[in-house]
Design a protein around this motif. Structure first.
Motif, PDB file in Angstrom:
ATOM      1  N   SER A 117      53.844  32.720  57.096  1.00  0.00           N
ATOM      2  CA  SER A 117      54.229  31.629  56.196  1.00  0.00           C
ATOM      3  C   SER A 117      53.472  31.613  54.878  1.00  0.00           C
ATOM      4  CB  SER A 117      54.049  30.284  56.909  1.00  0.00           C
ATOM      5  OG  SER A 117      54.961  30.161  57.985  1.00  0.00           O
ATOM      6  N   ALA A 118      52.635  32.609  54.670  1.00  0.00           N
ATOM      7  CA  ALA A 118      51.790  32.598  53.478  1.00  0.00           C
ATOM      8  C   ALA A 118      52.595  32.649  52.183  1.00  0.00           C
ATOM      9  CB  ALA A 118      50.790  33.747  53.519  1.00  0.00           C
ATOM     10  N   SER A 119      53.853  33.082  52.266  1.00  0.00           N
ATOM     11  CA  SER A 119      54.670  33.204  51.062  1.00  0.00           C
ATOM     12  C   SER A 119      55.463  31.955  50.735  1.00  0.00           C
ATOM     13  CB  SER A 119      55.634  34.380  51.197  1.00  0.00           C
ATOM     14  OG  SER A 119      54.936  35.594  51.054  1.00  0.00           O
ATOM     15  N   SER A 120      55.436  30.979  51.607  1.00  0.00           N
ATOM     16  CA  SER A 120      56.069  29.706  51.291  1.00  0.00           C
ATOM     17  C   SER A 120      55.077  28.846  50.524  1.00  0.00           C
ATOM     18  CB  SER A 120      56.500  28.998  52.578  1.00  0.00           C
ATOM     19  OG  SER A 120      57.462  29.752  53.262  1.00  0.00           O
ATOM     20  N   PRO A 121      55.470  28.416  49.331  1.00  0.00           N
ATOM     21  CA  PRO A 121      54.535  27.732  48.429  1.00  0.00           C
ATOM     22  C   PRO A 121      53.695  26.650  49.097  1.00  0.00           C
ATOM     23  CG  PRO A 121      56.655  28.018  47.367  1.00  0.00           C
ATOM     24  CD  PRO A 121      56.814  28.505  48.769  1.00  0.00           C
ATOM     25  N   GLN A 122      54.340  25.787  49.867  1.00  0.00           N
ATOM     26  CA  GLN A 122      53.601  24.665  50.454  1.00  0.00           C
ATOM     27  C   GLN A 122      52.639  25.122  51.524  1.00  0.00           C
ATOM     28  OE1 GLN A 122      56.858  21.926  51.630  1.00  0.00           O
ATOM     29  NE2 GLN A 122      58.079  23.367  50.464  1.00  0.00           N
TER      30      GLN A 122
ATOM     31  N   VAL B 164      49.117  42.550  51.242  1.00  0.00           N
ATOM     32  CA  VAL B 164      49.065  41.142  51.638  1.00  0.00           C
ATOM     33  C   VAL B 164      47.819  40.480  51.086  1.00  0.00           C
ATOM     34  CG1 VAL B 164      48.852  39.559  53.566  1.00  0.00           C
ATOM     35  CG2 VAL B 164      50.434  41.472  53.715  1.00  0.00           C
ATOM     36  N   LEU B 165      46.695  41.146  51.254  1.00  0.00           N
ATOM     37  CA  LEU B 165      45.423  40.603  50.786  1.00  0.00           C
ATOM     38  C   LEU B 165      45.487  40.259  49.301  1.00  0.00           C
ATOM     39  CD1 LEU B 165      42.365  40.412  51.995  1.00  0.00           C
ATOM     40  CD2 LEU B 165      41.964  42.268  50.396  1.00  0.00           C
ATOM     41  N   ARG B 166      45.979  41.202  48.519  1.00  0.00           N
ATOM     42  CA  ARG B 166      45.971  41.014  47.076  1.00  0.00           C
ATOM     43  C   ARG B 166      47.011  40.014  46.606  1.00  0.00           C
ATOM     44  NH1 ARG B 166      46.344  45.824  43.245  1.00  0.00           N
ATOM     45  NH2 ARG B 166      46.147  44.003  41.915  1.00  0.00           N
ATOM     46  N   THR B 167      48.260  40.229  47.042  1.00  0.00           N
ATOM     47  CA  THR B 167      49.347  39.518  46.394  1.00  0.00           C
ATOM     48  C   THR B 167      49.738  38.234  47.104  1.00  0.00           C
ATOM     49  OG1 THR B 167      50.163  41.784  46.419  1.00  0.00           O
ATOM     50  CG2 THR B 167      51.233  40.249  44.954  1.00  0.00           C
ATOM     51  N   ILE B 168      49.630  38.230  48.404  1.00  0.00           N
ATOM     52  CA  ILE B 168      50.093  37.054  49.129  1.00  0.00           C
ATOM     53  C   ILE B 168      48.950  36.106  49.431  1.00  0.00           C
ATOM     54  CG2 ILE B 168      51.240  36.295  51.236  1.00  0.00           C
ATOM     55  CD1 ILE B 168      52.864  38.810  51.176  1.00  0.00           C
ATOM     56  N   MET B 169      47.849  36.652  49.919  1.00  0.00           N
ATOM     57  CA  MET B 169      46.689  35.804  50.181  1.00  0.00           C
ATOM     58  C   MET B 169      45.903  35.536  48.902  1.00  0.00           C
ATOM     59  SD  MET B 169      46.597  34.868  53.341  1.00  0.00           S
ATOM     60  CE  MET B 169      47.490  35.300  54.855  1.00  0.00           C
ATOM     61  N   LYS B 170      46.260  36.240  47.850  1.00  0.00           N
ATOM     62  CA  LYS B 170      45.627  36.051  46.548  1.00  0.00           C
ATOM     63  C   LYS B 170      44.114  36.236  46.578  1.00  0.00           C
ATOM     64  CE  LYS B 170      49.287  33.080  44.781  1.00  0.00           C
ATOM     65  NZ  LYS B 170      49.716  31.704  44.485  1.00  0.00           N
ATOM     66  N   ILE B 171      43.692  37.165  47.449  1.00  0.00           N
ATOM     67  CA  ILE B 171      42.283  37.526  47.479  1.00  0.00           C
ATOM     68  C   ILE B 171      42.178  38.873  46.795  1.00  0.00           C
ATOM     69  CG2 ILE B 171      40.332  38.115  48.947  1.00  0.00           C
ATOM     70  CD1 ILE B 171      41.849  36.392  51.109  1.00  0.00           C
ATOM     71  N   ASP B 172      41.803  38.840  45.546  1.00  0.00           N
ATOM     72  CA  ASP B 172      41.902  40.066  44.790  1.00  0.00           C
ATOM     73  C   ASP B 172      40.532  40.551  44.343  1.00  0.00           C
ATOM     74  OD1 ASP B 172      42.764  42.216  43.380  1.00  0.00           O
ATOM     75  OD2 ASP B 172      44.480  41.165  42.549  1.00  0.00           O
ATOM     76  N   ALA B 173      40.092  41.612  44.976  1.00  0.00           N
ATOM     77  CA  ALA B 173      38.800  42.181  44.633  1.00  0.00           C
ATOM     78  C   ALA B 173      38.891  42.958  43.328  1.00  0.00           C
ATOM     79  CB  ALA B 173      38.318  43.097  45.748  1.00  0.00           C
ATOM     80  N   LEU B 174      40.090  43.007  42.770  1.00  0.00           N
ATOM     81  CA  LEU B 174      40.312  43.819  41.579  1.00  0.00           C
ATOM     82  C   LEU B 174      40.225  43.008  40.288  1.00  0.00           C
ATOM     83  CD1 LEU B 174      41.055  45.811  43.665  1.00  0.00           C
ATOM     84  CD2 LEU B 174      43.190  46.251  42.513  1.00  0.00           C
ATOM     85  N   ASP B 175      39.908  41.740  40.426  1.00  0.00           N
ATOM     86  CA  ASP B 175      39.868  40.891  39.246  1.00  0.00           C
ATOM     87  C   ASP B 175      38.618  41.108  38.409  1.00  0.00           C
ATOM     88  OD1 ASP B 175      42.264  39.852  39.746  1.00  0.00           O
ATOM     89  OD2 ASP B 175      41.570  37.984  40.631  1.00  0.00           O
ATOM     90  N   GLY B 176      37.780  42.041  38.844  1.00  0.00           N
ATOM     91  CA  GLY B 176      36.511  42.203  38.165  1.00  0.00           C
ATOM     92  C   GLY B 176      36.537  43.223  37.041  1.00  0.00           C
ATOM     93  N   SER B 177      35.385  43.773  36.779  1.00  0.00           N
ATOM     94  CA  SER B 177      35.219  44.748  35.700  1.00  0.00           C
ATOM     95  C   SER B 177      35.897  46.065  36.058  1.00  0.00           C
ATOM     96  CB  SER B 177      33.722  44.990  35.479  1.00  0.00           C
ATOM     97  OG  SER B 177      33.156  45.458  36.694  1.00  0.00           O
ATOM     98  N   PRO B 178      36.113  46.919  35.054  1.00  0.00           N
ATOM     99  CA  PRO B 178      36.661  48.254  35.320  1.00  0.00           C
ATOM    100  C   PRO B 178      35.811  49.018  36.328  1.00  0.00           C
ATOM    101  CG  PRO B 178      36.671  47.792  32.982  1.00  0.00           C
ATOM    102  CD  PRO B 178      35.975  46.646  33.625  1.00  0.00           C
ATOM    103  N   ARG B 179      34.517  48.763  36.291  1.00  0.00           N
ATOM    104  CA  ARG B 179      33.626  49.422  37.223  1.00  0.00           C
ATOM    105  C   ARG B 179      33.956  49.012  38.671  1.00  0.00           C
ATOM    106  NH1 ARG B 179      30.060  48.520  40.057  1.00  0.00           N
ATOM    107  NH2 ARG B 179      28.347  49.857  40.756  1.00  0.00           N
TER     108      ARG B 179
END
Lengths: 198, 198
Positions: A117-122, B164-179
């Motif tokens: 359900s992680a893709s449902s906004p609510q 899933v981690l990056r796009t759905i759970m929005k846990i993105d370890a890539l938001d940092g520096s180029p390094r």
DNA sequence: CCATTAAGTCAACAGGTGTTGATTTAGTTC
DNA sequence: GAACTAAATCAACACCTGTTGACTTAATGG
């Protein structure tokens, strides 16, 4: 199948906490198989053998029900028990493979509910909060060195990947013989170890 | 933002294939951010600057539209180009990390669309078929030894997990520096290698 | 036994869903 | 320029969504 998903056995007595539990159980079963948006309250009420109105009454609405399913299911958490960093790969591999142990299965099921359900906004917001506080947090604490957070992320990625593969994509390498199952557990453990050490 | 998601630039000409493309593009953008069940046809039509009725007319319905989004997006496939087994880990790590290369990004987006909607019953079937035929199949063929299928599964699990981690759970370890980004790519490649070799 | 309170039921709501048929409009062809 | 055809519009459809208020029923206390 859970206790209360079928229409109550005999005469239905008036028991608020029992029907509450019955709704919760039916909801868990539904959310385990479909996404938040595609499950209707009337489906859940039907499974629980209960009027729809009771859901909004007892849980304040669909969102509240979903939150309660998750909160009620997180008893013990994925990483609550004392666990050292070195034990984690084996523990997770077992968690993923073993569907005999009821306790383990239960933990994994809550994980699948989140994944679905992680893709449902609510539902997404609720889930992301839970993942941060109850999974990534404890996990990073167990790992406990400078790269803890990043390694926790890697570990979670593998766990989610296997979960999606098996339960959502329905590609299950575990449907074979016990021998194949054992090999899978070995490979999974190996992968979890790689997520930690590389 | 894509070309046609905003209301058409000047005078709207009567061009069937253009509006068809416009709908397709708007749908892709929506399905990229929400699940099949939680996206409404009126949302998509609104984004495309088009009447809702045209969607059912051109694509035969919501399900047909979704299928077309996936089929239209699979140009090239995830693994179509000549690729040896040893190159795969580096290729996938790059695919996941690099959001500058438009072609790569496009492939990854289609992957996310699948991940997002796999839990909706109707979309799920379409997706699972595609995963089998267009991802697992070619992948296993590249690997090509006795354990090809199992190893393809492991590889896909890691890929989905990171997605899933990056796009759905929005846990993105890539938001940092180029390094940090470079370190992530290294770790991902390492993980993909482990999925193959362990 | 009656009154009170909680539990469950019923019906309806206001809004949203995908889809379809009839209608109007714009572009093309003779 | 009129006839024809394809594109786009409009309005309505039948159904489903979560939620609410008024009502009925059962259990409990005095």
């Amino acid at each position: 199948m859970s206790r209360t998903t079928i229409v109550p056995p005999g005469i239905k007595k008036r028991d608020a906490i029992a029907t509450r539990a019955s709704i919760l159980s039916a909801a868990r079963d539904r959310f385990l198989r479909e996404s938040y948006a595609s499950v209707g309250l009337r489906d859940i009420a039907g499974d629980a053998g209960v009027d729809v109105a009771l859901i909004s009454r007892y849980f304040g609405g669909k969102e509240g029900l979903f939150r309660d399913v998750l909160l009620h299911g997180k008893e013990g958490g994925l990483f609550r028990q004392p666990l050292s960093a070195t034990e984690i790969p084996a523990y997770l591999a077992q968690l993923v493979v073993d569907d005999a142990d009821e306790n383990r299965q239960h933990r994994m099921e809550m994980f699948i509910v989140m994944l679905r359900s992680a893709s449902s906004p609510q539902a997404g917001e609720i889930i992301r909060d839970l993942v941060h506080h109850d999974i990534l947090g404890p996990l990073a604490e167990i790992l406990g060195d400078e790269n803890a957070e990043l390694r926790a992320n890697m570990l979670l990625a593998v766990l989610m990947g296997i979960g999606v593969l098996r339960t959502i994509m329905k590609i299950d390498a575990l449907d074979g013989s016990p021998r194949q199952r054992a090999e899978c557990e070995y490979r999974f453990r190996c992968l979890f170890e790689a997520a930690l050490t590389c």
